[in-house]
Design a protein around this motif. Structure first.
Motif, PDB file in Angstrom:
ATOM      1  N   PHE A 180      40.665  30.716  45.870  1.00  0.00           N
ATOM      2  CA  PHE A 180      40.053  31.274  47.072  1.00  0.00           C
ATOM      3  C   PHE A 180      38.551  31.030  47.055  1.00  0.00           C
ATOM      4  CE2 PHE A 180      37.583  34.955  45.781  1.00  0.00           C
ATOM      5  CZ  PHE A 180      38.075  35.230  44.516  1.00  0.00           C
ATOM      6  N   ALA A 181      37.978  31.051  48.240  1.00  0.00           N
ATOM      7  CA  ALA A 181      36.529  30.958  48.400  1.00  0.00           C
ATOM      8  C   ALA A 181      36.138  32.008  49.433  1.00  0.00           C
ATOM      9  CB  ALA A 181      36.130  29.563  48.863  1.00  0.00           C
ATOM     10  N   LYS A 182      35.111  32.796  49.095  1.00  0.00           N
ATOM     11  CA  LYS A 182      34.755  33.939  49.929  1.00  0.00           C
ATOM     12  C   LYS A 182      33.251  33.953  50.171  1.00  0.00           C
ATOM     13  CE  LYS A 182      35.692  38.921  50.094  1.00  0.00           C
ATOM     14  NZ  LYS A 182      36.358  40.045  49.398  1.00  0.00           N
ATOM     15  N   VAL A 183      32.887  34.245  51.418  1.00  0.00           N
ATOM     16  CA  VAL A 183      31.465  34.285  51.767  1.00  0.00           C
ATOM     17  C   VAL A 183      31.234  35.327  52.839  1.00  0.00           C
ATOM     18  CG1 VAL A 183      31.609  32.511  53.569  1.00  0.00           C
ATOM     19  CG2 VAL A 183      29.453  32.838  52.322  1.00  0.00           C
ATOM     20  N   TRP A 184      30.040  35.928  52.804  1.00  0.00           N
ATOM     21  CA  TRP A 184      29.667  36.907  53.834  1.00  0.00           C
ATOM     22  C   TRP A 184      28.940  36.161  54.944  1.00  0.00           C
ATOM     23  CZ3 TRP A 184      30.584  41.756  55.326  1.00  0.00           C
ATOM     24  CH2 TRP A 184      29.728  42.328  56.257  1.00  0.00           C
ATOM     25  N   GLU A 185      29.456  36.280  56.139  1.00  0.00           N
ATOM     26  CA  GLU A 185      28.827  35.649  57.279  1.00  0.00           C
ATOM     27  C   GLU A 185      28.195  36.725  58.160  1.00  0.00           C
ATOM     28  OE1 GLU A 185      31.913  33.295  59.128  1.00  0.00           O
ATOM     29  OE2 GLU A 185      31.295  31.544  57.957  1.00  0.00           O
ATOM     30  N   THR A 186      26.907  36.555  58.421  1.00  0.00           N
ATOM     31  CA  THR A 186      26.191  37.528  59.240  1.00  0.00           C
ATOM     32  C   THR A 186      26.866  37.684  60.586  1.00  0.00           C
ATOM     33  OG1 THR A 186      24.128  36.897  58.163  1.00  0.00           O
ATOM     34  CG2 THR A 186      23.957  38.127  60.217  1.00  0.00           C
ATOM     35  N   LEU A 187      27.078  38.904  60.997  1.00  0.00           N
ATOM     36  CA  LEU A 187      27.700  39.300  62.268  1.00  0.00           C
ATOM     37  C   LEU A 187      29.207  39.082  62.282  1.00  0.00           C
ATOM     38  CD1 LEU A 187      25.085  38.014  64.890  1.00  0.00           C
ATOM     39  CD2 LEU A 187      25.269  40.275  63.850  1.00  0.00           C
ATOM     40  N   ARG A 188      29.744  38.357  61.314  1.00  0.00           N
ATOM     41  CA  ARG A 188      31.182  38.115  61.294  1.00  0.00           C
ATOM     42  C   ARG A 188      31.887  38.807  60.150  1.00  0.00           C
ATOM     43  NH1 ARG A 188      32.084  31.706  62.811  1.00  0.00           N
ATOM     44  NH2 ARG A 188      30.981  31.733  64.806  1.00  0.00           N
ATOM     45  N   GLY A 189      31.151  39.124  59.113  1.00  0.00           N
ATOM     46  CA  GLY A 189      31.768  39.766  57.975  1.00  0.00           C
ATOM     47  C   GLY A 189      32.293  38.763  56.963  1.00  0.00           C
ATOM     48  N   TRP A 190      33.204  39.233  56.116  1.00  0.00           N
ATOM     49  CA  TRP A 190      33.731  38.389  55.057  1.00  0.00           C
ATOM     50  C   TRP A 190      34.654  37.318  55.620  1.00  0.00           C
ATOM     51  CZ3 TRP A 190      31.603  38.264  50.538  1.00  0.00           C
ATOM     52  CH2 TRP A 190      30.985  39.393  50.007  1.00  0.00           C
ATOM     53  N   LYS A 191      34.471  36.136  55.081  1.00  0.00           N
ATOM     54  CA  LYS A 191      35.341  35.005  55.410  1.00  0.00           C
ATOM     55  C   LYS A 191      35.982  34.535  54.108  1.00  0.00           C
ATOM     56  CE  LYS A 191      35.068  30.176  56.912  1.00  0.00           C
ATOM     57  NZ  LYS A 191      34.123  29.148  57.411  1.00  0.00           N
ATOM     58  N   THR A 192      37.296  34.445  54.106  1.00  0.00           N
ATOM     59  CA  THR A 192      37.999  34.009  52.904  1.00  0.00           C
ATOM     60  C   THR A 192      38.908  32.833  53.243  1.00  0.00           C
ATOM     61  OG1 THR A 192      38.026  36.276  52.054  1.00  0.00           O
ATOM     62  CG2 THR A 192      39.490  34.696  50.991  1.00  0.00           C
ATOM     63  N   ILE A 193      38.788  31.817  52.448  1.00  0.00           N
ATOM     64  CA  ILE A 193      39.645  30.631  52.586  1.00  0.00           C
ATOM     65  C   ILE A 193      40.557  30.581  51.374  1.00  0.00           C
ATOM     66  CG2 ILE A 193      39.693  28.113  52.793  1.00  0.00           C
ATOM     67  CD1 ILE A 193      36.792  28.344  53.901  1.00  0.00           C
ATOM     68  N   TRP A 194      41.840  30.339  51.613  1.00  0.00           N
ATOM     69  CA  TRP A 194      42.832  30.304  50.534  1.00  0.00           C
ATOM     70  C   TRP A 194      43.441  28.915  50.394  1.00  0.00           C
ATOM     71  CZ3 TRP A 194      43.753  34.324  47.294  1.00  0.00           C
ATOM     72  CH2 TRP A 194      43.314  35.589  47.700  1.00  0.00           C
ATOM     73  N   GLY A 195      43.768  28.576  49.173  1.00  0.00           N
ATOM     74  CA  GLY A 195      44.549  27.385  48.942  1.00  0.00           C
ATOM     75  C   GLY A 195      46.027  27.680  49.121  1.00  0.00           C
ATOM     76  N   GLN A 196      46.846  26.649  49.025  1.00  0.00           N
ATOM     77  CA  GLN A 196      48.275  26.809  49.268  1.00  0.00           C
ATOM     78  C   GLN A 196      49.016  27.279  48.023  1.00  0.00           C
ATOM     79  OE1 GLN A 196      46.892  23.995  48.453  1.00  0.00           O
ATOM     80  NE2 GLN A 196      48.282  23.079  46.932  1.00  0.00           N
ATOM     81  N   GLY A 197      48.362  27.231  46.884  1.00  0.00           N
ATOM     82  CA  GLY A 197      48.963  27.699  45.644  1.00  0.00           C
ATOM     83  C   GLY A 197      49.563  26.576  44.822  1.00  0.00           C
ATOM     84  N   THR A 198      49.563  26.778  43.510  1.00  0.00           N
ATOM     85  CA  THR A 198      50.202  25.843  42.603  1.00  0.00           C
ATOM     86  C   THR A 198      51.042  26.636  41.597  1.00  0.00           C
ATOM     87  OG1 THR A 198      49.858  23.962  41.105  1.00  0.00           O
ATOM     88  CG2 THR A 198      48.236  25.728  40.980  1.00  0.00           C
ATOM     89  N   GLN A 199      52.254  26.197  41.385  1.00  0.00           N
ATOM     90  CA  GLN A 199      53.178  26.922  40.515  1.00  0.00           C
ATOM     91  C   GLN A 199      52.888  26.614  39.053  1.00  0.00           C
ATOM     92  OE1 GLN A 199      55.941  29.115  41.273  1.00  0.00           O
ATOM     93  NE2 GLN A 199      55.827  29.411  39.040  1.00  0.00           N
ATOM     94  N   VAL A 200      52.780  27.664  38.265  1.00  0.00           N
ATOM     95  CA  VAL A 200      52.679  27.538  36.813  1.00  0.00           C
ATOM     96  C   VAL A 200      53.871  28.271  36.197  1.00  0.00           C
ATOM     97  CG1 VAL A 200      51.366  28.145  34.756  1.00  0.00           C
ATOM     98  CG2 VAL A 200      50.170  27.329  36.805  1.00  0.00           C
ATOM     99  N   THR A 201      54.640  27.555  35.411  1.00  0.00           N
ATOM    100  CA  THR A 201      55.807  28.142  34.762  1.00  0.00           C
ATOM    101  C   THR A 201      55.651  28.002  33.256  1.00  0.00           C
ATOM    102  OG1 THR A 201      57.220  27.568  36.639  1.00  0.00           O
ATOM    103  CG2 THR A 201      58.317  28.102  34.558  1.00  0.00           C
ATOM    104  N   VAL A 202      55.699  29.124  32.565  1.00  0.00           N
ATOM    105  CA  VAL A 202      55.588  29.134  31.105  1.00  0.00           C
ATOM    106  C   VAL A 202      56.976  29.421  30.536  1.00  0.00           C
ATOM    107  CG1 VAL A 202      54.432  30.093  29.094  1.00  0.00           C
ATOM    108  CG2 VAL A 202      53.233  29.951  31.300  1.00  0.00           C
ATOM    109  N   SER A 203      57.528  28.419  29.910  1.00  0.00           N
ATOM    110  CA  SER A 203      58.896  28.548  29.399  1.00  0.00           C
ATOM    111  C   SER A 203      59.142  27.516  28.309  1.00  0.00           C
ATOM    112  CB  SER A 203      59.900  28.347  30.539  1.00  0.00           C
ATOM    113  OG  SER A 203      61.224  28.365  30.035  1.00  0.00           O
ATOM    114  N   SER A 204      59.984  27.890  27.375  1.00  0.00           N
ATOM    115  CA  SER A 204      60.378  26.943  26.333  1.00  0.00           C
ATOM    116  C   SER A 204      61.665  26.233  26.718  1.00  0.00           C
ATOM    117  CB  SER A 204      60.550  27.670  24.997  1.00  0.00           C
ATOM    118  OG  SER A 204      61.472  28.742  25.127  1.00  0.00           O
TER     119      SER A 204
END
Length: 121
Positions: free
Chosen positions: A97-121
């Protein structure tokens, strides 16, 4: 179009390590606080790490503290997350994620689509 694209997830054995990347396009990360959340099946999204754009302050969640490293590359407009001594409970979709405060608009957050991490033997 402002986008975050994660990469580097996959299947990792317990005790191993991984490095996942998040590349920004359509905007510059310089002014943003950036970081990572993760969400395991059946669980709420959990904040794992972030780094402030203002003073470089870094936060790590308790579940990854001591095993994690977050870094950002201003030249490549990207942020990275490394996790070592992986445990099965680290299995999750990791979101950038990336987050920034924009004057008069408030917080703006941009998200990625995600990446799967699987921990398994």
């Amino acid at each position: 179009q402002e986008q975050l694209v994660e990469s580097g997830g996959g299947l990792v054995q317990p005790g191993g390590s991984l490095r996942i990347s998040c590349a920004a396009s359509g905007f510059t990360l310089d002014a943003y606080t950036v970081g990572w959340f993760r969400q395991a099946p059946g669980k709420e999204r959990e904040g794992v790490s972030c780094v402030s754009n203002k003073d470089g302050t870094i936060y790590y969640g308790d579940t990854v503290k001591g095993r994690a490293t977050i870094s950002r590359d201003y030249a490549k407009n990207a942020v990275y997350f490394e996790l070592s001594n992986l445990k099965t409970e680290d299995t999750a979709v990791y979101y950038c994620f990336a987050k920034v405060w924009e004057t008069l608009r408030g917080w703006k957050t941009i998200w990625g689509q995600g990446t799967q991490v699987t921990v398994s033997s």
